[in-house]
Structures are given as structure tokens and as C-alpha cells.
Design a protein around this motif. Structure first.
Motif, short mmCIF file in Angstrom:
data_model
loop_
_atom_site.label_atom_id
_atom_site.label_comp_id
_atom_site.label_asym_id
_atom_site.label_seq_id
_atom_site.Cartn_x
_atom_site.Cartn_y
_atom_site.Cartn_z
N LEU A 63 0.83 -1.20 0.00
CA LEU A 63 0.00 0.00 0.00
C LEU A 63 0.87 1.25 0.00
N LYS A 64 1.93 1.28 0.80
CA LYS A 64 2.83 2.44 0.80
C LYS A 64 3.40 2.66 -0.59
N TRP A 65 3.84 1.57 -1.22
CA TRP A 65 4.41 1.68 -2.55
C TRP A 65 3.37 2.20 -3.54
N ALA A 66 2.16 1.63 -3.51
CA ALA A 66 1.11 2.03 -4.45
C ALA A 66 0.73 3.49 -4.25
N LEU A 67 0.72 3.97 -3.02
CA LEU A 67 0.39 5.37 -2.78
C LEU A 67 1.50 6.29 -3.27
N ALA A 68 2.74 5.88 -3.09
CA ALA A 68 3.86 6.73 -3.50
C ALA A 68 4.10 6.69 -5.00
N HIS A 69 3.68 5.64 -5.67
CA HIS A 69 3.91 5.47 -7.11
C HIS A 69 2.57 5.52 -7.83
N ALA A 70 1.94 6.65 -7.81
CA ALA A 70 0.58 6.80 -8.35
C ALA A 70 0.51 6.46 -9.83
N SER A 71 1.50 6.82 -10.60
CA SER A 71 1.43 6.57 -12.04
C SER A 71 1.53 5.09 -12.37
N GLU A 72 2.30 4.34 -11.58
CA GLU A 72 2.45 2.91 -11.85
C GLU A 72 1.32 2.09 -11.24
N ALA A 73 0.65 2.63 -10.24
CA ALA A 73 -0.42 1.90 -9.56
C ALA A 73 -1.76 2.62 -9.75
N ARG A 74 -1.98 3.16 -10.94
CA ARG A 74 -3.21 3.92 -11.15
C ARG A 74 -4.40 3.02 -11.43
N LEU A 75 -4.17 1.76 -11.77
CA LEU A 75 -5.25 0.83 -12.07
C LEU A 75 -5.13 -0.40 -11.19
N GLY A 76 -6.24 -1.10 -11.06
CA GLY A 76 -6.21 -2.39 -10.39
C GLY A 76 -6.32 -2.31 -8.88
N VAL A 77 -6.19 -3.48 -8.27
CA VAL A 77 -6.27 -3.62 -6.82
C VAL A 77 -4.86 -3.75 -6.27
N TRP A 78 -4.53 -2.88 -5.33
CA TRP A 78 -3.25 -2.91 -4.64
C TRP A 78 -3.54 -2.88 -3.15
N ALA A 79 -3.09 -3.87 -2.42
CA ALA A 79 -3.25 -3.92 -0.96
C ALA A 79 -4.70 -3.70 -0.55
N SER A 80 -5.60 -4.39 -1.21
CA SER A 80 -7.04 -4.34 -0.91
C SER A 80 -7.67 -2.98 -1.17
N THR A 81 -7.06 -2.16 -2.00
CA THR A 81 -7.64 -0.85 -2.32
C THR A 81 -7.81 -0.71 -3.82
N THR A 82 -8.84 0.02 -4.21
CA THR A 82 -9.06 0.32 -5.62
C THR A 82 -8.38 1.65 -5.94
N ALA A 83 -8.36 2.00 -7.21
CA ALA A 83 -7.73 3.26 -7.63
C ALA A 83 -8.40 4.46 -6.95
N ARG A 84 -9.72 4.44 -6.89
CA ARG A 84 -10.45 5.55 -6.26
C ARG A 84 -10.11 5.65 -4.76
N GLN A 85 -10.01 4.52 -4.08
CA GLN A 85 -9.67 4.54 -2.66
C GLN A 85 -8.25 5.07 -2.44
N ARG A 86 -7.34 4.70 -3.33
CA ARG A 86 -5.96 5.19 -3.19
C ARG A 86 -5.89 6.70 -3.42
N ILE A 87 -6.69 7.23 -4.32
CA ILE A 87 -6.72 8.69 -4.52
C ILE A 87 -7.18 9.37 -3.24
N GLN A 88 -8.23 8.84 -2.63
CA GLN A 88 -8.72 9.42 -1.38
C GLN A 88 -7.67 9.31 -0.27
N LEU A 89 -6.96 8.18 -0.21
CA LEU A 89 -5.90 8.03 0.80
C LEU A 89 -4.78 9.04 0.57
N ARG A 90 -4.41 9.28 -0.68
CA ARG A 90 -3.38 10.28 -0.97
C ARG A 90 -3.81 11.67 -0.52
N TRP A 91 -5.09 12.00 -0.76
CA TRP A 91 -5.60 13.30 -0.29
C TRP A 91 -5.53 13.39 1.23
#
Length: 171
Positions: A63-91
Motif C-alpha cells: 500500500l505504501k508503494w502504491a500510494l507513493a507510485h501513483a502513475s504505476e499503480a493507477r489501475l487495479g487492486v493494490w493492498a485491498s484498495t481500488t484506484a479511487r480509494q488510493r486517490i482518497q488516501l493520498r488526499w
């Protein structure tokens, strides 16, 4: 400080976690790479992928990696989160830690890594060494292979643990 990777860009300082055993996303990558969540089949796959992620030993680091690497983890499920959830977590991270939140997270990880490394090479203080020596004198050396606890010993340990927790809450 030696061993710290502060010369890298902040997102590159948060590296992808490693595990020797293959994870569910490595065994079934198509299950984790959905772009749209509108179809029922995609929804079912996403839910299954989230469930598989929840038991993964590297989910927190992923999850830390997916949040820090937004361009590489912009799609799919990473650490039980969807792209929309990761955007909210970054905010939320930006609100809590500032716009440079990746630096804060990377610095925190570097400090923890340095503390773990220092703890490996820091000798015991006199007080700690005396406790270890007393324990060895009273109980003998540690067994090479830990013995299995009996049911009574397990229950006694649970009781001691719960008593200590209650005493800590009360004190």
C-alpha cells in the motif's frame, strides 16, 4: 547517516516489499488488474482480489508503494484498495502530513530501518545482561528447539497477559 537512501527521489525511497513466497497477485495477475468496476463480473473479481490481499504478508508495504507510485499503480487492486480509494488516501495523507507526504513517510521508514539496524549491533546494557544471566542461571540455557506448551501453560500465559493488560489500563 550510512545506509539511508535520501539521495533518491521520495517516491523511489519507498521500495516495493519483497517476499520469497509468491503472493496471490503474482499467481493470478489478471484478477488484480481491472480498469472498470461497472460490470458485475469485474466487481466480483475486485472483491475476490481484495479478500486475497487482506491476508497478504506484504500488504502494508504494498500500500505504501502504491500510494507513493501513483502513475504505476493507477489501475487495479493494490493492498485491498481500488484506484479511487488510493486517490482518497493520498488526499488524506496530504491533508495530514502536507503535500510532501512521501518524504515524511520515507524519512520515517529510514529512521525505523536505522533503529532496527542499530539494535542488532548495540550490546546489552549491564542491567539487561544481568537479567539474561539470572534467567539462564535459574532456568538453564534456552532449548535449541522450543518445546510445545501444555494446555495448562497456555491458559496460565493467557491469564498473565490479560492480568498485565488490565493492570496497565488501570495504572
Amino acid at each position: 547517516m550510512p545506509g539511508l537512501r535520501s539521495d533518491l527521489p521520495d517516491s523511489d525511497r519507498i521500495t516495493f516489499p519483497y517476499t520469497a513466497t509468491p503472493t496471490a497477485c503474482q499467481r493470478q495477475p489478471t484478477l488484480f488488474s481491472h480498469e472498470a468496476t461497472s460490470t458485475p463480473a469485474a466487481q466480483a473479481d475486485i472483491e475476490q482480489a481484495k479478500q486475497l490481499c487482506s491476508g497478504c504478508p506484504i500488504a502494508a508495504g504494498c500500500l505504501k508503494w502504491a500510494l507513493a507510485h501513483a502513475s504505476e499503480a493507477r489501475l487495479g487492486v493494490w493492498a485491498s484498495t481500488t484506484a479511487r480509494q488510493r486517490i482518497q488516501l493520498r488526499w488524506r495523507l496530504a491533508d495530514r502530513l502536507g503535500t510532501d507526504w512521501a518524504t515524511v513517510v520515507a524519512d520515517r521508514e529510514d529512521r525505523r530501518r536505522a533503529q532496527r539496524l542499530a539494535a542488532r549491533y548495540t550490546p546489552l546494557i549491564v542491567h539487561q545482561a544481568r537479567i539474561v544471566r539470572l534467567d539462564r542461571d535459574l532456568n538453564g540455557p534456552l532449548p535449541r528447539r522450543p518445546r510445545r506448551l501444555t494446555r495448562d501453560e497456555q491458559q496460565r500465559n493467557v491469564h498473565r497477559l490479560l492480568t498485565g493488560v488490565q493492570a496497565r489500563k488501570a495504572g
